[in-house]
Design a protein around this motif. Structure first.
Motif, mmCIF file in Angstrom:
data_model
loop_
_atom_site.group_PDB
_atom_site.id
_atom_site.type_symbol
_atom_site.label_atom_id
_atom_site.label_comp_id
_atom_site.label_asym_id
_atom_site.label_seq_id
_atom_site.Cartn_x
_atom_site.Cartn_y
_atom_site.Cartn_z
ATOM 1 N N LEU A 130 0.824 -1.211 0.000
ATOM 2 C CA LEU A 130 0.000 0.000 0.000
ATOM 3 C C LEU A 130 0.857 1.259 0.000
ATOM 4 O O LEU A 130 0.548 2.228 -0.699
ATOM 5 C CB LEU A 130 -0.942 -0.003 1.210
ATOM 6 N N GLU A 131 1.936 1.256 0.766
ATOM 7 C CA GLU A 131 2.841 2.418 0.798
ATOM 8 C C GLU A 131 3.508 2.609 -0.560
ATOM 9 O O GLU A 131 3.676 3.733 -1.032
ATOM 10 C CB GLU A 131 3.884 2.251 1.905
ATOM 11 N N THR A 132 3.879 1.518 -1.219
ATOM 12 C CA THR A 132 4.473 1.606 -2.562
ATOM 13 C C THR A 132 3.479 2.238 -3.532
ATOM 14 O O THR A 132 3.841 3.139 -4.297
ATOM 15 C CB THR A 132 4.888 0.203 -3.055
ATOM 16 N N GLU A 134 3.961 5.787 -5.479
ATOM 17 C CA GLU A 134 3.912 5.829 -6.943
ATOM 18 C C GLU A 134 2.865 6.837 -7.417
ATOM 19 O O GLU A 134 3.096 7.570 -8.380
ATOM 20 C CB GLU A 134 3.624 4.440 -7.514
ATOM 21 N N SER A 135 1.738 6.887 -6.735
ATOM 22 C CA SER A 135 0.682 7.855 -7.086
ATOM 23 C C SER A 135 1.154 9.283 -6.850
ATOM 24 O O SER A 135 0.926 10.165 -7.694
ATOM 25 C CB SER A 135 -0.576 7.595 -6.254
ATOM 26 N N VAL A 136 1.787 9.515 -5.715
ATOM 27 C CA VAL A 136 2.297 10.853 -5.408
ATOM 28 C C VAL A 136 3.306 11.285 -6.462
ATOM 29 O O VAL A 136 3.261 12.414 -6.957
ATOM 30 C CB VAL A 136 2.926 10.888 -3.995
ATOM 31 N N TYR A 137 4.214 10.392 -6.828
ATOM 32 C CA TYR A 137 5.217 10.733 -7.843
ATOM 33 C C TYR A 137 4.569 10.987 -9.204
ATOM 34 O O TYR A 137 4.969 11.902 -9.927
ATOM 35 C CB TYR A 137 6.270 9.631 -7.966
ATOM 36 N N ALA A 138 3.567 10.185 -9.554
ATOM 37 C CA ALA A 138 2.894 10.367 -10.848
ATOM 38 C C ALA A 138 2.178 11.717 -10.895
ATOM 39 O O ALA A 138 2.259 12.436 -11.902
ATOM 40 C CB ALA A 138 1.909 9.225 -11.087
ATOM 41 N N VAL A 139 1.489 12.064 -9.828
ATOM 42 C CA VAL A 139 0.797 13.362 -9.778
ATOM 43 C C VAL A 139 1.808 14.492 -9.837
ATOM 44 O O VAL A 139 1.625 15.480 -10.549
ATOM 45 C CB VAL A 139 -0.095 13.451 -8.520
#
Length: 153
Positions: free
Chosen positions: A130-132, A136-141
């Motif tokens: 879940l942390e991964t 990944e979502s934070v980096y993509a945004v």
């Protein structure tokens, strides 16, 4: 070996010598428990490690838990008594047993873990995944936002 200073105790390989030192109330029994984990069979070291986990000196108790982690690393297993001692101390970030439990999860095969540790390993893996995904979502945004701002310039 010097029980007063602790020098040479990582080389202890005689459980009877540890027992005699325990009866005399010597210092550095937790340190010597690490030596037993390195130099003796798991069956010989285990009861002494468990006893060292109950010492009044917090530092020596910490070394006893280090001995349990060392035993897990070297043997790929622990005894039922060591598992019970780790469980009694309890998992958690502030637990003295945390590193020993982590070593056990890393070096003992899943099928050999007691049920409470199997659950802990599963929960840990799910939390890691879940942390991964979150990162990944934070980096993509962040990357998308940076690209969008770059086009406006």
């Amino acid at each position: 070996m010097d029980w007063e200073s602790g020098e040479g105790l990582l080389g202890i390989d005689d459980p009877a010598e540890w027992d005699a030192a325990f009866e005399r109330g010597e210092n550095h029994l937790g340190t010597a428990a690490i030596g037993l984990a390195f130099n003796c069979s798991l069956e010989d070291a285990s009861p002494r490690i468990v006893r060292a986990m109950q010492l009044p000196d917090a530092a020596q108790r910490g070394f006893a838990f280090t001995a349990a982690g060392t035993a897990a690393r070297l043997n790929g297993a622990l005894t039922p008594e060591l598992y019970a001692a780790l469980r009694a101390e309890g998992p958690g970030r502030k637990s003295i047993a945390e590193n020993a439990i982590d070593d056990t999860l890393d070096y003992v095969p899943f099928r050999q873990l007691p049920m409470w540790l199997k659950w802990r390993k599963i929960v840990s893996k799910v939390q890691d995944k879940l942390e991964t995904w979150r990162l990944e979502s934070v980096y993509a945004v962040s990357d998308a936002w940076r690209a969008l701002r770059g086009r406006r310039s």
